[in-house]
Design a protein around this motif. Structure first.
Motif, PDB file in Angstrom:
ATOM      1  N   THR A 194       0.828  -1.078  -0.014  1.00 42.05           N
ATOM      2  CA  THR A 194       0.032   0.046   0.141  1.00 42.05           C
ATOM      3  C   THR A 194       0.925   1.334  -0.105  1.00 42.05           C
ATOM      4  N   ILE A 195       0.552   1.997  -0.783  1.00 37.92           N
ATOM      5  CA  ILE A 195       1.136   3.454  -0.834  1.00 37.92           C
ATOM      6  C   ILE A 195       0.625   4.375   0.206  1.00 37.92           C
ATOM      7  N   THR A 196       1.578   4.689   1.251  1.00 34.82           N
ATOM      8  CA  THR A 196       0.858   5.775   2.288  1.00 34.82           C
ATOM      9  C   THR A 196       1.721   7.252   2.452  1.00 34.82           C
ATOM     10  N   SER A 197       0.818   8.330   2.134  1.00 36.21           N
ATOM     11  CA  SER A 197       1.151   9.523   2.119  1.00 36.21           C
ATOM     12  C   SER A 197       1.335   9.875   3.442  1.00 36.21           C
ATOM     13  N   ILE A 198       2.129  10.442   4.029  1.00 37.01           N
ATOM     14  CA  ILE A 198       2.469  10.999   5.215  1.00 37.01           C
ATOM     15  C   ILE A 198       2.847  12.463   5.275  1.00 37.01           C
ATOM     16  N   ASP A 199       2.230  13.120   6.188  1.00 33.29           N
ATOM     17  CA  ASP A 199       2.802  14.632   6.451  1.00 33.29           C
ATOM     18  C   ASP A 199       4.194  14.506   7.332  1.00 33.29           C
ATOM     19  N   PRO A 200       4.953  14.807   6.765  1.00 39.17           N
ATOM     20  CA  PRO A 200       6.554  14.809   7.104  1.00 39.17           C
ATOM     21  C   PRO A 200       6.739  15.698   8.412  1.00 39.17           C
ATOM     22  N   THR A 203       8.777  10.834 -11.421  1.00 41.30           N
ATOM     23  CA  THR A 203       9.326  12.048 -10.809  1.00 41.30           C
ATOM     24  C   THR A 203       9.731  11.698  -9.094  1.00 41.30           C
ATOM     25  N   ALA A 204      10.489  12.649  -8.697  1.00 49.65           N
ATOM     26  CA  ALA A 204      11.109  12.281  -7.153  1.00 49.65           C
ATOM     27  C   ALA A 204      10.260  13.052  -6.218  1.00 49.65           C
ATOM     28  N   PHE A 205      10.365  12.799  -5.017  1.00 48.87           N
ATOM     29  CA  PHE A 205       9.758  13.395  -3.993  1.00 48.87           C
ATOM     30  C   PHE A 205      10.001  14.946  -3.785  1.00 48.87           C
ATOM     31  N   ASN A 206      11.132  15.326  -4.029  1.00 51.54           N
ATOM     32  CA  ASN A 206      11.500  16.728  -3.623  1.00 51.54           C
ATOM     33  C   ASN A 206      10.884  17.838  -4.649  1.00 51.54           C
ATOM     34  N   PHE A 207      10.487  17.488  -5.905  1.00 48.74           N
ATOM     35  CA  PHE A 207       9.613  18.240  -6.888  1.00 48.74           C
ATOM     36  C   PHE A 207       8.727  17.441  -7.203  1.00 48.74           C
ATOM     37  N   VAL A 231       1.447  11.549 -22.172  1.00 47.37           N
ATOM     38  CA  VAL A 231       2.330  11.708 -20.900  1.00 47.37           C
ATOM     39  C   VAL A 231       1.844  10.270 -20.099  1.00 47.37           C
ATOM     40  N   VAL A 232       2.782   9.572 -19.656  1.00 50.71           N
ATOM     41  CA  VAL A 232       2.448   8.346 -18.393  1.00 50.71           C
ATOM     42  C   VAL A 232       3.427   8.828 -17.401  1.00 50.71           C
ATOM     43  N   TRP A 233       2.923   9.358 -16.124  1.00 52.29           N
ATOM     44  CA  TRP A 233       3.627   9.753 -15.146  1.00 52.29           C
ATOM     45  C   TRP A 233       3.493   8.821 -13.841  1.00 52.29           C
ATOM     46  N   LYS A 234       4.779   8.359 -13.466  1.00 53.43           N
ATOM     47  CA  LYS A 234       4.892   7.721 -12.062  1.00 53.43           C
ATOM     48  C   LYS A 234       5.715   8.582 -11.213  1.00 53.43           C
ATOM     49  N   PRO A 235       4.648   9.181 -10.163  1.00 51.33           N
ATOM     50  CA  PRO A 235       5.351   9.834  -9.232  1.00 51.33           C
ATOM     51  C   PRO A 235       5.893   8.883  -8.137  1.00 51.33           C
ATOM     52  N   SER A 236       6.705   9.952  -7.308  1.00 52.25           N
ATOM     53  CA  SER A 236       7.275   9.177  -6.267  1.00 52.25           C
ATOM     54  C   SER A 236       6.274   8.634  -5.283  1.00 52.25           C
ATOM     55  N   PRO A 237       6.359   7.570  -4.718  1.00 51.15           N
ATOM     56  CA  PRO A 237       5.397   7.020  -3.676  1.00 51.15           C
ATOM     57  C   PRO A 237       5.183   7.873  -2.241  1.00 51.15           C
ATOM     58  N   LEU A 238       6.145   8.598  -2.333  1.00 49.69           N
ATOM     59  CA  LEU A 238       6.129   9.537  -1.100  1.00 49.69           C
ATOM     60  C   LEU A 238       5.355  10.832  -1.149  1.00 49.69           C
ATOM     61  N   ALA A 239       4.944  11.255  -2.656  1.00 49.55           N
ATOM     62  CA  ALA A 239       4.001  12.273  -2.912  1.00 49.55           C
ATOM     63  C   ALA A 239       2.968  12.065  -3.880  1.00 49.55           C
ATOM     64  N   PRO A 240       2.000  10.859  -3.626  1.00 47.85           N
ATOM     65  CA  PRO A 240       1.019  10.786  -4.468  1.00 47.85           C
ATOM     66  C   PRO A 240      -0.095  11.624  -4.530  1.00 47.85           C
ATOM     67  N   LEU A 241      -0.473  12.351  -3.477  1.00 46.54           N
ATOM     68  CA  LEU A 241      -1.582  13.155  -3.298  1.00 46.54           C
ATOM     69  C   LEU A 241      -1.311  14.311  -4.412  1.00 46.54           C
ATOM     70  N   CYS A 242      -0.207  14.981  -4.348  1.00 49.78           N
ATOM     71  CA  CYS A 242       0.219  15.983  -5.295  1.00 49.78           C
ATOM     72  C   CYS A 242       0.056  15.477  -6.499  1.00 49.78           C
ATOM     73  N   ALA A 243       0.479  14.358  -6.736  1.00 47.10           N
ATOM     74  CA  ALA A 243       0.192  13.837  -8.248  1.00 47.10           C
ATOM     75  C   ALA A 243      -1.062  13.634  -8.710  1.00 47.10           C
ATOM     76  N   LEU A 244      -1.931  13.243  -7.676  1.00 47.96           N
ATOM     77  CA  LEU A 244      -3.220  12.903  -8.011  1.00 47.96           C
ATOM     78  C   LEU A 244      -3.902  14.225  -8.482  1.00 47.96           C
ATOM     79  N   GLU A 245      -3.610  15.228  -7.508  1.00 45.37           N
ATOM     80  CA  GLU A 245      -4.224  16.455  -7.634  1.00 45.37           C
ATOM     81  C   GLU A 245      -3.930  17.315  -9.104  1.00 45.37           C
ATOM     82  N   LEU A 246      -2.621  17.292  -9.265  1.00 41.55           N
ATOM     83  CA  LEU A 246      -2.152  17.726 -10.442  1.00 41.55           C
ATOM     84  C   LEU A 246      -2.586  16.990 -11.782  1.00 41.55           C
TER      85      LEU A 246
END
Length: 200
Positions: free
Chosen positions: A2-8, A129-133, A152-167
């Motif tokens: 499971t991919i877990t998005s966590i507020d750092p 893409t990576a977590f930091n951008f 375009v097929v995008w695979k974002p970092s699993p550390l930032a899935p919500l940013c990717a989902l919204e964009l």
């Protein structure tokens, strides 16, 4: 997994998401290819209109997107707003390319002939893409790919899935409004999914 998005900043779990399966990855690539076949024949100025609309939508939702970057990635608000501004800026740049996509003319030894270079779309483009951008790097690649006629097929970092989902939601809505469903694809996962995408 499971991919877990966590507020750092707090350790709070923001969301849990199911990763993209191998079957779903194949379907996303196929859908991108179908969109590409149609999109590549659209004139570049018309492709630029879609990219311009994407930038305008991101500008309209910039504050909310920046808040999400801060929450999921931990960037300070100024940096998060700058991240979103990068998306807007590259859309403006790419939209300008719609009327200036380069090519070259060369002298010919043959009378009444000319030689020219013309750029053609490549096909679906993978962006990993990576977590930091979490937004800007996708946009730097996607805006240019789309104005050039590629999907375009995008695979974002699993550390930032919500940013990717919204964009991605915004990008899909813009593409759908321009009659090109499937132009933007999003797949979620870790290293294995990224490797499968790179190997395709």
């Amino acid at each position: 997994m499971t991919i877990t998005s966590i507020d750092p900043s707090t350790g709070e779990t923001l969301a849990r998401l199911e990763p993209t399966s191998a079957t779903q990855l194949d379907a996303a690539i196929e859908e991108a290819f179908v969109a590409y076949v149609r999109w590549r024949s659209v004139p570049a100025p018309a492709r630029a209109a879609l990219v311009r609309a994407l930038g305008e939508r991101v500008r309209a939702e910039a504050d909310r997107l920046a808040e999400l970057v801060t929450r999921e990635v931990g960037k300070i608000p100024t940096e998060a707003r700058g991240e979103v501004q990068e998306v807007i800026d590259i859309c403006e740049f790419a939209a300008g390319l719609g009327r200036t996509l380069p090519g070259s003319l060369f002298p010919s030894e043959r009378p009444d002939h000319r030689l020219f270079e013309q750029w053609h779309p490549l096909g679906p483009i993978a962006v990993i893409t990576a977590f930091n951008f979490p937004m800007a790097v996708w946009a730097w690649n996607a805006a240019l790919a789309v104005v050039c006629g590629d999907a375009v097929v995008w695979k974002p970092s699993p550390l930032a899935p919500l940013c990717a989902l919204e964009l991605h939601r915004i990008a899909r809505e813009v593409a759908d409004a321009h009659g090109v469903p499937g132009l933007f694809q999003l797949v979620l996962g870790g290293r294995e999914l990224g490797q499968a995408l790179a190997d395709d």
